[in-house]
Design a protein around this motif. Structure first.
Motif: not given
Length: 258
Positions: A79, A83, A228, A232
């Motif tokens: 994760s 990012r 997540l 994005d």
């Protein structure tokens, strides 16, 4: 040294670095291929040196602590490194051409560590006794893995695993800008790759406590990953992705969007 010689040496050094980047990316991709094939055997109990129900027997507490730590390590790596803020920091030290390959390599190493150090919990939670029914359940699990792999090719398999980037770098080309597409599975669910993993992990003719722990924790992580990832994608594609979310279900085909 003449200016011509200096330019020639710089060009040669640049070519050499691009070749090294390509070899590194290819090695990272090879590590991924070995890891995903082993993962199929590990989860399904196929002939591999160590699967989810074999290995060192320990106490319940030790098995829980070690197994959850191994899955957490993979989740954090998977994760955090995906990012945008981390990528912006990371590419100060790692060339952009191998950023994705490095991500793939480290993810593969985390999974290899998990396979190696996994502590089995062999207590049976459920077992399909009928041989034909057990074979059918195992086939469903294999179907899940098939969905996982084909989903990667429907988008851009080689870009997803870093090979496209190092190949473009080797040829001296820049990567094309990302564009939003809805190929095949993606017309029915927004995350077919994750759906395939869920099917593969839960369709088990013999569900042990260790397998159940693995399936439950990875499924919980999948939902965190979806949150997540969609954040994005919304930032990247804007209204186009918002409309897609409104039309297409997250994981369950033909269900009202969620």
């Amino acid at each position: 040294m003449t200016q011509f010689q200096s330019v020639g040496q710089n060009a040669a050094a640049s070519r050499f670095s691009r070749v090294l980047a390509f070899l590194y990316g290819f090695a990272a991709y090879a590590a991924f291929v070995v890891t995903i094939l082993y993962a199929i055997g590990f989860v399904m109990g196929l002939p591999v040196p160590k699967d989810i129900d074999t290995g060192q027997q320990t106490s319940l507490l030790e098995a829980l602590v070690v197994d959850i730590a191994l899955m957490s390590l993979f989740a954090v790596q998977h994760s955090v490194m995906a990012r945008k803020p981390f990528k912006a920091w990371w590419t100060q030290f790692v060339p952009k051409s191998i950023e994705r390959s490095t991500y793939v390599l480290l993810a593969s190493l985390c999974l290899m560590l998990l396979f190696w150090q996994w502590r089995p919990l062999p207590a049976i939670v459920w077992q399909v006794e009928d041989p034909n029914a057990a074979a059918a359940v195992a086939t469903v699990s294999l179907l899940g893995w098939t969905i996982v792999l084909t989903s990667t090719f429907l988008i851009n398999h080689f870009e997803l695993f870093g090979l496209h980037q190092v190949t473009a770098n080797l040829a001296g080309r820049s990567m094309p800008p990302p564009r939003f597409r809805e190929p095949l599975y993606y017309k029915f669910v927004r995350h077919p790759l994750y759906l395939g993993f869920i099917i593969a992990f839960w369709a088990a003719p013999v569900m042990t406590a260790g397998h159940l722990l693995f399936a439950a924790v990875t499924t919980a992580y999948i939902f965190v990953g979806i949150f997540l990832e969609e954040r994005d994608l919304t930032e990247l594609f804007g209204e186009e992705y918002r409309q897609y979310k409104a039309r297409v279900s997250m994981l369950i085909p033909w269900r009202k969007s969620n």
